[in-house]
Design a protein around this motif. Sequence first.
Motif, mmCIF file in Angstrom:
data_model
loop_
_atom_site.group_PDB
_atom_site.id
_atom_site.type_symbol
_atom_site.label_atom_id
_atom_site.label_comp_id
_atom_site.label_asym_id
_atom_site.label_seq_id
_atom_site.Cartn_x
_atom_site.Cartn_y
_atom_site.Cartn_z
ATOM 1 N N PHE A 1 24.795 51.454 67.224
ATOM 2 C CA PHE A 1 25.716 51.945 68.289
ATOM 3 C C PHE A 1 25.386 51.546 69.590
ATOM 4 N N ASN B 1 27.468 48.711 71.756
ATOM 5 C CA ASN B 1 28.142 49.281 72.994
ATOM 6 C C ASN B 1 27.482 48.335 74.455
ATOM 7 N N LYS C 1 29.529 45.244 74.147
ATOM 8 C CA LYS C 1 30.982 45.499 74.796
ATOM 9 C C LYS C 1 30.833 45.763 76.328
ATOM 10 N N VAL D 1 31.124 50.443 62.706
ATOM 11 C CA VAL D 1 31.129 50.625 64.333
ATOM 12 C C VAL D 1 31.162 48.736 64.628
ATOM 13 N N ALA E 1 34.992 47.911 63.969
ATOM 14 C CA ALA E 1 35.814 48.337 64.945
ATOM 15 C C ALA E 1 35.792 47.583 66.460
ATOM 16 N N GLU F 1 37.565 44.468 66.400
ATOM 17 C CA GLU F 1 38.970 44.570 66.864
ATOM 18 C C GLU F 1 39.222 44.548 68.258
ATOM 19 N N PRO G 1 36.766 49.326 58.949
ATOM 20 C CA PRO G 1 37.755 50.145 60.016
ATOM 21 C C PRO G 1 37.755 49.301 61.159
ATOM 22 N N ILE G 2 39.104 49.241 61.936
ATOM 23 C CA ILE G 2 39.391 48.665 63.259
ATOM 24 C C ILE G 2 39.461 49.608 64.202
ATOM 25 N N SER G 3 38.886 50.938 64.292
ATOM 26 C CA SER G 3 38.959 51.928 65.283
ATOM 27 C C SER G 3 37.546 52.549 65.161
ATOM 28 N N ALA H 1 35.750 54.266 61.825
ATOM 29 C CA ALA H 1 34.314 53.991 61.687
ATOM 30 C C ALA H 1 33.388 55.230 61.609
#
Lengths: 295, 295
Positions: free
Chosen positions: A81, A85, A88, A135, A138, A141, B121-123, B127
């Motif tokens: 996670f 992050n 990102k 994670v 997602a 995306e 999952p895409i969110s 997730a």
Amino acid sequence: MQALDNFCRGSRANLAEFATHPRFTVHEIDLADEGPVTELVGRLHSQVPIDEVWHLAANSDIPAGIADPNVDLRDTFLTTFNVVNAMKVTGIPKILFASTSAIYGDLGATVLQEDVGPLFPISSYGAMKLASEGVISAAVESSLQQALIFRFPNVIGVPATHGVLLDFARKLRKDPMRLEVLGNGTQQKGYLHVSDLVDAMLHLRNSVTRKLDVFNIGAVDEGVSVRTIAEEMVALAAPQARLEFGTSSKGWVGDVPRFRYSVQKLLDTGWRPAMGSHLAMKRAMAEVAAQEGLL
Amino acid sequence: MQALDNFCRGSRANLAEFATHPRFTVHEIDLADEGPVTELVGRLHSQVPIDEVWHLAANSDIPAGIADPNVDLRDTFLTTFNVVNAMKVTGIPKILFASTSAIYGDLGATVLQEDVGPLFPISSYGAMKLASEGVISAAVESSLQQALIFRFPNVIGVPATHGVLLDFARKLRKDPMRLEVLGNGTQQKGYLHVSDLVDAMLHLRNSVTRKLDVFNIGAVDEGVSVRTIAEEMVALAAPQARLEFGTSSKGWVGDVPRFRYSVQKLLDTGWRPAMGSHLAMKRAMAEVAAQEGLL
């Protein structure tokens, strides 16, 4: 290349041969701590842009995670996670992630191709790796440019920190006259030598172009039974030892006794392992026995 | 019955009609805080043994979780992690869990039966619900006696805290002359009225005996387009309003524009919804418009 580790299972000594490489730096950090991770990754990226992250950090001891789910929450999931992050926030585009066959749980006779379901892992470790995959998908995306997920099988070799070979080696070092085996010995799994695992990941990293893709990585054969492993370990390292088997077909809660793990998708990319399960096991057995001072 | 909530989205006023019931008690607690949850659940269980937990707490605002992944980490995942651990420690045998169709991500034309894969999952919301399912399945292997997982579709009704109807109602209350629609209006989904959702869960709770089982719960029809919803909302609440559509086929990052959600497994148990998507939408529209003071 920057390596981030808290050395809770590995050690700096394992990295000794790279220590003097001018482009390799080690940072001791717990990836489960969000703030420091974001700060460090951001700082490193601002010095020399980071193109890709190989996220391999995790708890690798499934029974430890069964005993205390917080182990896998922190070491297996929050590490992912926080790394995602930080990527990102920083703008790092590509992740390569070490997932696991444990996400499949126990699907009985189902052939475990990458797209089977439902995904009901039976260990905290499998659950937190599944969570990590989610994670990452997602994040693909919303921000990442590419993610490759590698689902590892049973990997063997050195340095060994856990697993059946280390278990056997340590038991035999303590008492060379007997070897207690968890379960009845019929558990059979494919094994991949760590050198083949690394080779497969690099091959995929250099050949896959999809934005999000997942590959089982593993042996191409039916595997080796725990009984065979026990017998060969005893023959190698403690010929006097008597084998003592349990009665269960599972070694521990969360153990999947036998599974049909398809690596066809990987084979379709042209890759082949250098060693089959049995050869990988024999080599790793000698390596682990040497590591533990048995030879 | 004990209700645990931090009221970050709901409110005590929603529970007013049950407040005087002698066997219903509300506890204000954040389920993402491990220590207090374990303590409270243990204390309540020692007073009156708890047979089952309905774990419904989660962030329900997908865009909020995209903007800040920590929202879903805490509200969607850690709530589950802590509830499951408290159940293990305390010895509560059965969990009923509100999961979501968002765990399927965007599988294109694939019919979404409960056993499809891969699950990407895409969110962040999807997730963290997938992660929650994994934690529960692992707990079934080690301690829980039964777990039923319900994958929710788009649920509508009141009290509404998020969703397309609330979005439209609030926009029209602010400006009754125009309605801006996220996306181009072609997004089409099945909708289930909250009363049918509750009915389905109770039906499954009373009829399923498998140790671990999962059911899609949802509408049995092709659903309603966002354009239809917008047109009917305007006709109901602000006939002067001009509709303004976006250009994307997705309403927001993480939105799945159209999906084929199979509820055959649920139908095979004999359950049927009282309302189809369109009827559910019309009823919820009136309810939400009233809630927001538009009627």
